[in-house]
Design a protein around this motif. Structure first.
Motif, PDB file in Angstrom:
ATOM      1  N   LEU A   1       8.945 -10.029   2.659  1.00 52.09           N
ATOM      2  CA  LEU A   1       9.093  -9.914   1.031  1.00 52.09           C
ATOM      3  C   LEU A   1       9.366  -8.895   0.828  1.00 52.09           C
ATOM      4  CD1 LEU A   1       5.423 -11.242   0.296  1.00 52.09           C
ATOM      5  CD2 LEU A   1       7.232 -12.537  -0.282  1.00 52.09           C
ATOM      6  N   ARG A   2       9.804  -7.659   1.838  1.00 52.97           N
ATOM      7  CA  ARG A   2      10.175  -6.701   1.068  1.00 52.97           C
ATOM      8  C   ARG A   2      11.674  -6.676   0.972  1.00 52.97           C
ATOM      9  NH1 ARG A   2       6.324  -2.521   4.585  1.00 52.97           N
ATOM     10  NH2 ARG A   2       4.784  -2.341   3.087  1.00 52.97           N
TER      11      ARG A   2
ATOM     12  N   GLY B   1      -4.467  -2.503   0.513  1.00 50.39           N
ATOM     13  CA  GLY B   1      -4.272  -1.678  -0.419  1.00 50.39           C
ATOM     14  C   GLY B   1      -2.772  -1.961  -1.568  1.00 50.39           C
ATOM     15  N   SER B   2      -2.444  -3.282  -0.936  1.00 49.81           N
ATOM     16  CA  SER B   2      -1.307  -3.722  -1.885  1.00 49.81           C
ATOM     17  C   SER B   2      -2.499  -4.314  -3.489  1.00 49.81           C
ATOM     18  CB  SER B   2      -0.867  -5.042  -1.313  1.00 49.81           C
ATOM     19  OG  SER B   2      -0.615  -5.038  -0.017  1.00 49.81           O
ATOM     20  N   LEU B   3      -1.605  -4.432  -4.106  1.00 47.90           N
ATOM     21  CA  LEU B   3      -1.814  -4.344  -5.971  1.00 47.90           C
ATOM     22  C   LEU B   3      -0.903  -5.315  -6.462  1.00 47.90           C
ATOM     23  CD1 LEU B   3      -1.498  -0.554  -6.411  1.00 47.90           C
ATOM     24  CD2 LEU B   3      -4.096  -2.104  -5.903  1.00 47.90           C
ATOM     25  N   LEU B   4      -1.501  -6.007  -7.270  1.00 47.37           N
ATOM     26  CA  LEU B   4      -1.411  -6.846  -8.533  1.00 47.37           C
ATOM     27  C   LEU B   4      -0.672  -5.717  -9.760  1.00 47.37           C
ATOM     28  CD1 LEU B   4       0.051  -9.512  -9.231  1.00 47.37           C
ATOM     29  CD2 LEU B   4      -2.639  -9.920  -9.557  1.00 47.37           C
ATOM     30  N   GLY B   5       0.033  -6.026 -10.567  1.00 48.45           N
ATOM     31  CA  GLY B   5      -0.606  -5.363 -11.332  1.00 48.45           C
ATOM     32  C   GLY B   5       1.088  -6.594 -12.901  1.00 48.45           C
ATOM     33  N   VAL B   6       0.280  -6.408 -14.084  1.00 50.67           N
ATOM     34  CA  VAL B   6       0.641  -6.932 -14.865  1.00 50.67           C
ATOM     35  C   VAL B   6       0.871  -6.544 -16.200  1.00 50.67           C
ATOM     36  CG1 VAL B   6      -0.175  -9.171 -16.368  1.00 50.67           C
ATOM     37  CG2 VAL B   6      -0.652  -9.085 -13.881  1.00 50.67           C
ATOM     38  N   HIS B   7       2.014  -5.955 -16.988  1.00 43.06           N
ATOM     39  CA  HIS B   7       2.203  -5.871 -17.746  1.00 43.06           C
ATOM     40  C   HIS B   7       2.424  -7.155 -19.357  1.00 43.06           C
ATOM     41  CE1 HIS B   7       5.509  -3.860 -21.380  1.00 43.06           C
ATOM     42  NE2 HIS B   7       4.777  -3.693 -21.478  1.00 43.06           N
ATOM     43  N   ALA B   8       0.778  -6.755 -20.718  1.00 38.01           N
ATOM     44  CA  ALA B   8       0.440  -7.374 -21.130  1.00 38.01           C
ATOM     45  C   ALA B   8       1.583  -7.236 -22.438  1.00 38.01           C
ATOM     46  CB  ALA B   8      -0.192  -7.681 -21.143  1.00 38.01           C
TER      47      ALA B   8
ATOM     48  N   ILE C   1       4.470   2.795 -12.135  1.00 38.40           N
ATOM     49  CA  ILE C   1       3.673   2.164 -12.945  1.00 38.40           C
ATOM     50  C   ILE C   1       1.889   1.661 -11.813  1.00 38.40           C
ATOM     51  CG2 ILE C   1       2.930   1.888 -14.939  1.00 38.40           C
ATOM     52  CD1 ILE C   1       5.204   1.444 -15.832  1.00 38.40           C
ATOM     53  N   VAL C   2       2.752   0.708 -11.380  1.00 35.49           N
ATOM     54  CA  VAL C   2       1.615  -0.315 -10.602  1.00 35.49           C
ATOM     55  C   VAL C   2       0.955   0.703  -9.583  1.00 35.49           C
ATOM     56  CG1 VAL C   2       0.646  -2.044  -9.647  1.00 35.49           C
ATOM     57  CG2 VAL C   2       1.603  -1.931 -11.732  1.00 35.49           C
ATOM     58  N   SER C   3       2.128   1.455  -8.756  1.00 30.82           N
ATOM     59  CA  SER C   3       1.596   2.032  -7.522  1.00 30.82           C
ATOM     60  C   SER C   3       0.518   3.460  -7.819  1.00 30.82           C
ATOM     61  CB  SER C   3       2.851   2.408  -6.509  1.00 30.82           C
ATOM     62  OG  SER C   3       2.230   3.154  -6.087  1.00 30.82           O
ATOM     63  N   GLY C   4       1.595   4.446  -9.077  1.00 32.90           N
ATOM     64  CA  GLY C   4       1.200   4.971  -9.043  1.00 32.90           C
ATOM     65  C   GLY C   4      -0.448   4.935  -9.302  1.00 32.90           C
ATOM     66  N   ILE C   5      -0.920   4.199 -11.100  1.00 31.86           N
ATOM     67  CA  ILE C   5      -2.027   3.982 -11.703  1.00 31.86           C
ATOM     68  C   ILE C   5      -2.818   3.554 -10.174  1.00 31.86           C
ATOM     69  CG2 ILE C   5      -3.751   2.350 -12.896  1.00 31.86           C
ATOM     70  CD1 ILE C   5      -1.123   1.999 -14.526  1.00 31.86           C
ATOM     71  N   GLY C   6      -2.722   2.889  -8.967  1.00 32.43           N
ATOM     72  CA  GLY C   6      -3.103   2.562  -7.743  1.00 32.43           C
ATOM     73  C   GLY C   6      -4.068   3.774  -7.150  1.00 32.43           C
ATOM     74  N   SER C   7      -2.837   4.440  -7.210  1.00 26.29           N
ATOM     75  CA  SER C   7      -3.411   5.891  -6.037  1.00 26.29           C
ATOM     76  C   SER C   7      -4.368   6.243  -6.996  1.00 26.29           C
ATOM     77  CB  SER C   7      -1.871   6.175  -5.912  1.00 26.29           C
ATOM     78  OG  SER C   7      -2.169   7.713  -5.062  1.00 26.29           O
ATOM     79  N   LEU C   8      -3.782   6.764  -7.847  1.00 25.16           N
ATOM     80  CA  LEU C   8      -4.960   7.979  -9.011  1.00 25.16           C
ATOM     81  C   LEU C   8      -6.218   7.718  -8.846  1.00 25.16           C
ATOM     82  CD1 LEU C   8      -5.104  10.642 -11.283  1.00 25.16           C
ATOM     83  CD2 LEU C   8      -4.346   8.737 -13.252  1.00 25.16           C
TER      84      LEU C   8
ATOM     85  N   SER D   1       1.198  -1.475  -0.243  1.00 25.31           N
ATOM     86  CA  SER D   1      -0.400   0.031   0.215  1.00 25.31           C
ATOM     87  C   SER D   1       1.087   1.283  -0.050  1.00 25.31           C
ATOM     88  CB  SER D   1      -0.966  -0.319   1.295  1.00 25.31           C
ATOM     89  OG  SER D   1      -0.309   0.209   2.522  1.00 25.31           O
ATOM     90  N   ASP D   2       2.296   1.391   0.951  1.00 22.79           N
ATOM     91  CA  ASP D   2       2.673   2.432   0.802  1.00 22.79           C
ATOM     92  C   ASP D   2       3.968   3.013  -0.780  1.00 22.79           C
ATOM     93  OD1 ASP D   2       4.455   0.084   1.493  1.00 22.79           O
ATOM     94  OD2 ASP D   2       5.422   0.898   3.116  1.00 22.79           O
TER      95      ASP D   2
END
Length: 159
Positions: free
Chosen positions: A151-152, A112-119, A72-79, A38-39
């Motif tokens: 994991l961090r 608040g954790s996010l999974l991001g995929v680039h395809a 990118i994933v964090s920014g998209i999630g926040s937006l 989330s951070d």
């Protein structure tokens, strides 16, 4: 795909690495995958920075870096969370960005954790969304504060 060593990690952490590896290796059109907290800190990644460049200097991941995909994933999630609040839309479940040369999918996991995929641009979006939902369903209940911390530390030791 090159991933951080899972030696010395808990069973839960090794299972998440395995789930992430399967998502990349088994789903057609997936270039890279990341999980961010989330951070905005990267917790897991398929590490596209180690993939071989293809064609005219192009790489499979955004700028060839797992850190870039996590950003990118964090920014998209926040937006999207901000937009949902402004529109009284409730929680954001999934976001998809379709581009000429690829797609980015972002799905909420938990806390608040996010999974991001680039395809790839020609990927089957429904197949990717389905496999992302499977990952979220399996990972969401085990992604405890203790596991996120583990994991961090694992990601920091490989950078």
């Amino acid at each position: 795909m090159t991933a951080p060593s899972t030696f010395g990690l808990s069973t839960e952490a090794r299972n998440l690495h395995w789930l992430l590896s399967n998502l990349v290796e088994e789903v057609p059109g997936v270039h890279s995958v990341t999980v961010v907290s989330s951070d905005g800190l990267m917790l897991l990644s398929s590490d596209p920075g180690h993939q071989v460049a293809q064609g005219a200097g192009r790489q499979d991941g955004p700028r060839g870096s797992s850190a870039d995909l996590a950003t990118i994933v964090s920014g998209i999630g926040s937006l999207t969370v901000g937009a949902a609040k402004l529109m009284d839309g409730g929680g954001v479940k999934q976001t998809m960005v379709a581009m000429d040369e690829g797609s980015v999918f972002v799905m909420s996991i938990s806390d608040g954790s996010l999974l991001g995929v680039h395809a790839t641009p020609d990927c089957d979006m429904s197949v990717i969304a389905y496999h992302m939902a499977l990952f979220v369903g399996r990972a969401g209940h085990v992604l405890t504060p203790e596991l996120r911390s583990e994991l961090r530390k694992s990601m920091e030791s490989t950078q």
